[in-house]
Each structure stands twice: as structure tokens, then as C-alpha cells.
Write an enzyme that holds these catalytic residues in place. Structure first.
Site: not given
Ligand code: GUN
Length: 299
Positions: A53, A97, A120
Site C-alpha cells: 500500500k 489494517q 475502507d
Molecule cells: N484485512 C484484510 N482485508 C482488509 C481490508 O480490505 N482492509 C483492512 N483495513 N484490513 C484488511
């Protein structure tokens, strides 16, 4: 043989557009999109995602900050950091995350993020916007958003009228938002899950089959309707002693069998996974455009 829906190519197209629109926004307003990614603890898959990211954000021309917090960080300290990021005008997207360690309530963390920075799309406000069809103001969870881009490209249309879609999996991160996006695009949608009766028969009805269950190669070739568009969201590690790493990554669909039946299908790796990060960049740019009072691009 099914057409392979290539995540590398489609994600690169999204990222090119994000880059171009970011340069335009910076040129016109001086505002640089900013993203903050927060990770608590040392989970190795999460560390990998967070690194990618940060890398993609820099390539897009964003300000990118990553907060790596130790596993023993208190919930109060995490909430305090989120509060600071909410108040920081240089940050337009905040992502914590998941999963977070057990002593932290992930629901509290998600709802603490300002809905205007919740790239998100997990906050109640953004879930509500999506389910009421207000896609122009919502942030949509990145994996389902990326899956929709692939479905639209594979089928060559934005309008899924008359098509039946089956989503296998009912998580808040993928299954439920995926179903709502398909519904917003006029598909007739079924959400199937572990308690569904005769899952193979339900899957065989699907013109669009989305697998998001987290079980390696669970969806067999004869569960797929001939000509269907198959989107495999699964990323599962399975033992492979004969390989250098000792494991292989496979999806939720038995690819080799399904590609003989499907009309189009996403591979794993090289499919949906690459779209998730690209859509996160798109959402962060959209957030920055909104903050600048500029019309946001669509993806
Ligand atoms: N963990 C697995 N997928 C995601 C996601 O799309 N966003 C976040 N913040 N954590 C995750």
C-alpha cells in the site's frame, strides 16, 4: 476455455488513471492526496499488504505515512492516533489494517475513523450509503469495488440487468458489500454461505459467481454454470513441499477445472488481490477531490 481476467493489467489501468488525476488535482489546487496506514503487531501477511500500500501510494504521487505500532499497543492509544489523523488536513484516507490484536475492539476502531476518511468503507455511514444506493458519496470496500471493475470489463457492460449473481461468503469486508454493489448494478443477487443448502446447485445458477469464503479450491468445476463470469477473492496458502517457499497460493475456486467451464475467470495470484490496493488509491484520490471541492473521478 475461459478468458482470463488479468488483475495485473486492470489494476495498472486503474493506477494510471489515479496518477493522472492526482497530477491534475495537484496542478489545479495544490492539494496532494494523503493516506495513513496503521498496522498493529507483526502478522506477516498484513506486513506485506501494508508495504505494498505504501509503495503504490508513493507511485501515485500521494503523501504516504505508515504507523507501525507494537502488538501490545492499548486500544486507547490506537484511538488517540486515529483522532489525530482525523484532525490532520494533509490526510484524506485512513486505513487500520485488520485483524488487530484481540485486546483491541475492531468495531470501536472502525467507527472511530471519520466517515469522510474511511477509505475502507467499513464505517456505519459508508455501509449505509452503499446499501441505500448512494454510491456517489460512499466509500466502498476495496476488494468488492475492484471485483466490480473486473466484472464490468469482462462482461463489457455496467448494467447487469437480467443476470443472476451468487456471492459465496457473507463477511462485512467482502460478501455483503459485494452483494450490494451487484444489486446496485441491477443483478439479481443471492448470498450463499456455509449454512446454505445444496451450495453446488445454488452456484450453478450464477451468471456471475463470486467466491469469498477463504477455503482453498472449495468451488469445483461442476459448480460453475457454462459461460459464467467467475471472480475468485480467495487467497489461501496450501502446503507445497516441492516448492522453494514450501507453500502455494490458491483461490477459493478450483481454477484448472473451472476455466474449462467458465466464460471468464480471475486467476489467483494475479487477480482480485492486485485490484484491492489499486482501489484503495482510487478511494484516497476521491477523498482528496471531495476535500478540495472538486468533482471526483469514477473508477
Ligand atoms: N484485512 C484484510 N482485508 C482488509 C481490508 O480490505 N482492509 C483492512 N483495513 N484490513 C484488511
Amino acid at each position: 476455455m475461459a478468458e482470463r481476467i488479468d488483475g495485473k493489467i486492470i489494476a495498472a489501468q486503474v493506477l494510471e488513471k489515479v496518477k493522472a488525476e492526482t497530477a491534475k488535482l495537484v496542478g489545479e489546487t495544490g492539494l496532494q492526496p494523503g493516506i495513513a496506514v496503521v498496522i498493529v503487531g507483526e502478522d506477516s501477511a498484513s506486513q506485506f499488504y501494508v508495504r505494498s500500500k505504501g509503495k503504490r501510494a508513493e507511485e501515485c504521487g500521494f503523501k504516504s505515512v505508515t504507523h507501525r505500532l507494537p502488538a501490545e499497543t492499548s486500544e486507547a492509544d490506537l484511538l488517540k492516533l486515529i483522532g489525530e489523523l482525523n484532525d490532520d488536513d494533509t490526510i484524506h484516507g485512513i486505513l487500520v489494517q485488520l485483524p488487530v490484536p484481540d485486546h483491541i475492539d475492531d468495531g470501536k476502531v472502525i467507527q472511530a475513523i471519520s466517515p469522510d476518511k474511511d477509505v475502507d468503507g467499513f464505517s456505519f455511514v459508508n455501509v449505509g450509503r452503499l446499501t441505500t444506493g448512494q454510491l456517489g458519496s460512499a466509500f466502498v470496500p476495496c476488494t468488492p469495488a475492484g471485483s466490480m471493475v473486473m466484472i464490468r470489463q469482462a462482461l463489457g457492460t455496467d448494467d447487469l440487468s437480467g443476470l443472476s449473481a451468487v456471492v459465496v461468503g457473507r463477511s462485512n469486508i467482502v460478501g455483503k458489500p459485494m452483494a450490494n454493489l451487484l444489486l446496485a448494478a441491477n443483478a439479481t443477487v443471492t448470498i450463499a454461505h456455509s449454512r446454505t443448502k445444496d451450495l453446488p446447485a445454488v452456484c450453478r445458477e450464477a451468471d456471475i459467481l463470486v467466491a469469498a469464503v477463504g477455503r482453498p479450491e472449495m468451488i469445483k468445476g461442476d459448480w460453475v454454470k457454462p459461460g459464467a463470469c467467475v471472480i475468485d477473492v480467495g487467497i489461501n496458502r496450501v502446503d507445497a513441499p516441492d516448492t522453494e517457499k514450501g507453500y502455494r497460493v490458491v483461490g477459493d475456486v478450483d481454477y484448472e477445472a473451472a476455466e474449462k467451464v467458465a466464460g471468464s475467470i480471475t486467476p489467483v495470484p494475479g487477480g482480485v488481490g492486485l485490484m484491492t490496493v489499486a482501489m484503495l488509491m482510487a478511494s484516497t484520490l476521491i477523498s482528496a477531490c471531495r476535500a478540495a471541492g472538486k468533482e471526483a473521478p469514477t473508477f
